[in-house]
Design an enzyme around this catalytic site. Structure first.
Site, PDB file in Angstrom:
ATOM      1  N   VAL A   1       0.836  -1.207   0.000  1.00  0.00           N
ATOM      2  CA  VAL A   1       0.000   0.000   0.000  1.00  0.00           C
ATOM      3  C   VAL A   1       0.867   1.252   0.000  1.00  0.00           C
ATOM      4  O   VAL A   1       0.684   2.158  -0.814  1.00  0.00           O
ATOM      5  CB  VAL A   1      -0.969  -0.018   1.211  1.00  0.00           C
TER       6      VAL A   1
ATOM      7  N   GLU B   1      -3.993  -6.117  -5.197  1.00  0.00           N
ATOM      8  CA  GLU B   1      -2.666  -6.490  -5.672  1.00  0.00           C
ATOM      9  C   GLU B   1      -2.797  -6.965  -7.115  1.00  0.00           C
ATOM     10  O   GLU B   1      -3.798  -7.567  -7.497  1.00  0.00           O
ATOM     11  CB  GLU B   1      -2.086  -7.588  -4.787  1.00  0.00           C
TER      12      GLU B   1
ATOM     13  N   CYS C   1      -5.341  -9.924   2.736  1.00  0.00           N
ATOM     14  CA  CYS C   1      -6.451  -9.072   3.201  1.00  0.00           C
ATOM     15  C   CYS C   1      -7.702  -9.833   3.636  1.00  0.00           C
ATOM     16  O   CYS C   1      -8.097  -9.765   4.793  1.00  0.00           O
ATOM     17  CB  CYS C   1      -6.818  -8.070   2.109  1.00  0.00           C
TER      18      CYS C   1
HETATM   19  C1  UDX Z   1      -8.667  -7.277  -1.775  1.00  0.00           C
HETATM   20  C2  UDX Z   1      -9.746  -6.263  -2.222  1.00  0.00           C
HETATM   21  O1  UDX Z   1     -10.231  -6.620  -3.512  1.00  0.00           O
HETATM   22  C3  UDX Z   1      -9.153  -4.850  -2.224  1.00  0.00           C
HETATM   23  O2  UDX Z   1     -10.151  -3.910  -2.541  1.00  0.00           O
HETATM   24  C4  UDX Z   1      -8.576  -4.555  -0.828  1.00  0.00           C
HETATM   25  O3  UDX Z   1      -7.958  -3.287  -0.808  1.00  0.00           O
HETATM   26  C5  UDX Z   1      -7.553  -5.617  -0.448  1.00  0.00           C
HETATM   27  O4  UDX Z   1      -8.158  -6.913  -0.516  1.00  0.00           O
HETATM   28  P1  UDX Z   1      -6.565  -8.433  -2.961  1.00  0.00           P
HETATM   29  O5  UDX Z   1      -6.337  -9.137  -1.661  1.00  0.00           O
HETATM   30  O6  UDX Z   1      -5.417  -7.802  -3.669  1.00  0.00           O
HETATM   31  O7  UDX Z   1      -7.642  -7.262  -2.772  1.00  0.00           O
HETATM   32  O8  UDX Z   1      -7.193  -9.510  -3.975  1.00  0.00           O
HETATM   33  P2  UDX Z   1      -8.586  -9.787  -4.701  1.00  0.00           P
HETATM   34  O9  UDX Z   1      -8.433  -9.513  -6.137  1.00  0.00           O
HETATM   35  O10 UDX Z   1      -9.712  -9.151  -4.019  1.00  0.00           O
HETATM   36  O11 UDX Z   1      -8.680 -11.390  -4.522  1.00  0.00           O
HETATM   37  C6  UDX Z   1      -8.692 -11.986  -3.230  1.00  0.00           C
HETATM   38  C7  UDX Z   1      -8.796 -13.485  -3.313  1.00  0.00           C
HETATM   39  O12 UDX Z   1     -10.086 -13.880  -3.795  1.00  0.00           O
HETATM   40  C8  UDX Z   1      -7.800 -14.153  -4.274  1.00  0.00           C
HETATM   41  O13 UDX Z   1      -7.322 -15.350  -3.685  1.00  0.00           O
HETATM   42  C9  UDX Z   1      -8.616 -14.426  -5.523  1.00  0.00           C
HETATM   43  O14 UDX Z   1      -8.111 -15.466  -6.303  1.00  0.00           O
HETATM   44  C10 UDX Z   1      -9.961 -14.787  -4.888  1.00  0.00           C
HETATM   45  N1  UDX Z   1     -11.113 -14.590  -5.765  1.00  0.00           N
HETATM   46  C11 UDX Z   1     -11.429 -13.350  -6.237  1.00  0.00           C
HETATM   47  C12 UDX Z   1     -11.940 -15.682  -6.083  1.00  0.00           C
HETATM   48  O15 UDX Z   1     -11.689 -16.814  -5.670  1.00  0.00           O
HETATM   49  N2  UDX Z   1     -13.049 -15.461  -6.884  1.00  0.00           N
HETATM   50  C13 UDX Z   1     -13.385 -14.225  -7.352  1.00  0.00           C
HETATM   51  O16 UDX Z   1     -14.407 -14.113  -8.050  1.00  0.00           O
HETATM   52  C14 UDX Z   1     -12.546 -13.133  -7.020  1.00  0.00           C
END
Ligand code: UDX
Length: 430
Positions: free
Chosen positions: A11, A155, A260
């Site tokens: 961040v 990310e 997160c």
């Molecule tokens: C998340 C939030 O999206 C972001 O707004 C916040 O600031 C930080 O947390 P991030 O942790 O970078 O961001 O990843 P994100 O893209 O949200 O994915 C999180 C997890 O969910 C990943 O393991 C991803 O593979 C999984 N995921 C995401 C799914 O399994 N299915 C989906 O439809 C979307």
């Protein structure tokens, strides 16, 4: 404006680089001297698309600098952002000791009016605590205001999310810090959501928990789809066309991970508990996520019958695509589970191999080319949704596998086509 960012993690570093890019004068501070030296020497501690170029450019034009000294950052700036980690404690609550430490350091260095902005994900009412702490430890009795400005970057898309935010949440108590925040964000042309500090803090936890809930919801639907002979992608597409629902975050998977969602869910459950509410709904979100992983491992075990001494190829180690981050990665958890069952692993990830090496023990071979992973394997598993895996040489993989079994934890391929190609193909909810 002159800005300091305390904490140069995902961040902090991306925020600092983007603020510099739009014209602010930024100093990024971190107490990790090796990291600061690396950045000062033009190196990059993390992989994030577009970040390296942005940092190089703004260091070059003199708008972005790095330091190990909070005092220097505070003295050189009008606004000080806190972007340090808020890791989980063993009971799921948030460890706020880094925030408290930084608040004390800022207080000790303040000799004139400063605006202190919290960007880290924190429990509601942390702003009050930060204000109390600064007041207590500021010997110079300098005036200050505290602001909550949570970060929503993903990310892998962090630079884009920051340069083009869909909203900027600003929790403030008075006009003076609000005017400064408006000036800082003016170049981004984003809608501003202006609230009180507690509401701003809550928006972050409520948003992340809701997104996690969406994923667990579709993962629960995927179980029903499998049992009833439906296709979860078709269901998600149909649901997603309803504008009130939306298609995003309805991709069934082997579960969500990352630094997160798992942590923020536990924290929010704990925060709710502390104000007297049992957030059973979110406990269920966690449970569904854990079960999704167990179900996937069982699927592999049931198909292979005996996992012990089988060689399994794993494509993907990062917690999602476009990142080298392996913190709380479902792919790493899967590797651990398969190792525990006695499997021998051949693994590949385009960016996260180095970071994964530290987490995976013996019995794991790191392969340099995704098309070589299947060589001599009894089965292949897709654990991360990297776009490039869709271009896997399937013909070569089918021939290389002792038996053409592919477990797809991210639904990257079409089941009918995989069957035509001669694979025993098992995905999620289809
Ligand atoms: C998340 C939030 O999206 C972001 O707004 C916040 O600031 C930080 O947390 P991030 O942790 O970078 O961001 O990843 P994100 O893209 O949200 O994915 C999180 C997890 O969910 C990943 O393991 C991803 O593979 C999984 N995921 C995401 C799914 O399994 N299915 C989906 O439809 C979307």
């Amino acid at each position: 404006m002159k800005l300091a960012i305390i904490g140069t993690g995902y961040v902090g570093l991306v925020t600092g680089a983007c603020f510099a890019e739009v014209g602010h004068q930024v100093v990024c501070v971190d107490n990790d001297a090796a990291k600061v030296k690396l950045l000062q020497d033009g190196g990059m501690p993390i992989y994030e698309p577009g970040l390296e170029e942005l940092v190089r450019k703004n260091v070059g034009n003199g708008r972005l600098a790095f330091s190990t000294s909070t005092a220097e950052g505070v003295q050189r700036s009008d606004v000080v952002f806190i972007a340090v980690p808020t890791p989980p404690l063993s009971d799921g609550a948030v460890d706020l000791s880094f925030i408290e430490r930084v608040a004390r350091d800022i207080a000790a260095s303040m000799t004139s009016y400063k605006i202190v902005v919290d960007k880290s994900t924190v429990p509601v009412q942390t702003g009050d605590k930060v204000a109390e702490t600064i007041k207590r430890y500021c010997k110079a009795r300098a005036e200050f205001d505290v602001v909550s400005n949570p970060e929503f970057l993903r990310e892998g898309f962090a630079v884009d999310d920051l340069m083009h935010p869909d909203r900027v949440v600003i929790g403030v108590r008075s006009p003076r810090p609000l005017a400064a925040m408006k000036e800082i964000y003016a170049p981004f042309n984003a809608p501003l959501i202006i609230t009180d500090i507690n509401s701003a803090e809550l928006i972050k936890h409520a948003s992340n928990s809701f997104l996690a809930l969406k994923i667990s919801y579709i993962n629960a639907i995927s179980v029903i789809c499998e049992a009833a002979g439906a296709n979860v992608q078709e269901v998600a597409n149909g649901m997603g066309r309803d504008a009130r629902i939306g298609r995003q975050f309805l991709d069934a998977s082997l579960g969500f991970g990352g630094s997160c969602f798992p942590k923020d869910l536990s924290a929010f459950i704990k925060i709710a508990e502390q104000v007297g509410y049992d957030f059973g709904l979110l406990k269920q979100v966690q449970k569904i996520n854990e079960e999704q992983m167990s179900r996937f491992v069982k699927k592999i075990a049931d198909t292979l019958w005996v996992v012990k001494d089988k060689t399994i190829g794993v494509l993907g180690l990062a917690f999602k695509q476009n990142t080298d981050d392996v913190r709380m990665s479902p792919a790493i958890e899967l590797c651990h589970r398969l190792r525990k069952e006695g499997a021998i692993l051949r693994v590949y990830d385009p960016k996260a191999a180095e970071k994964a090496r530290a987490l995976l023990g013996d019995g794991v071979t790191f392969v340099e080319d995704m098309d070589e992973v299947a060589e001599g394997c009894d089965a292949l598993v897709i654990a991360t949704e990297w776009e490039q895996f869709k271009k896997l040489d399937l013909e070569r993989a089918r021939k290389a596998l002792t038996h053409p079994i592919l477990f797809d934890g991210r639904n990257l391929f079409d089941p009918a086509q995989m069957e035509r190609l001669g694979f025993i193909y098992k995905s999620i909810g289809r």
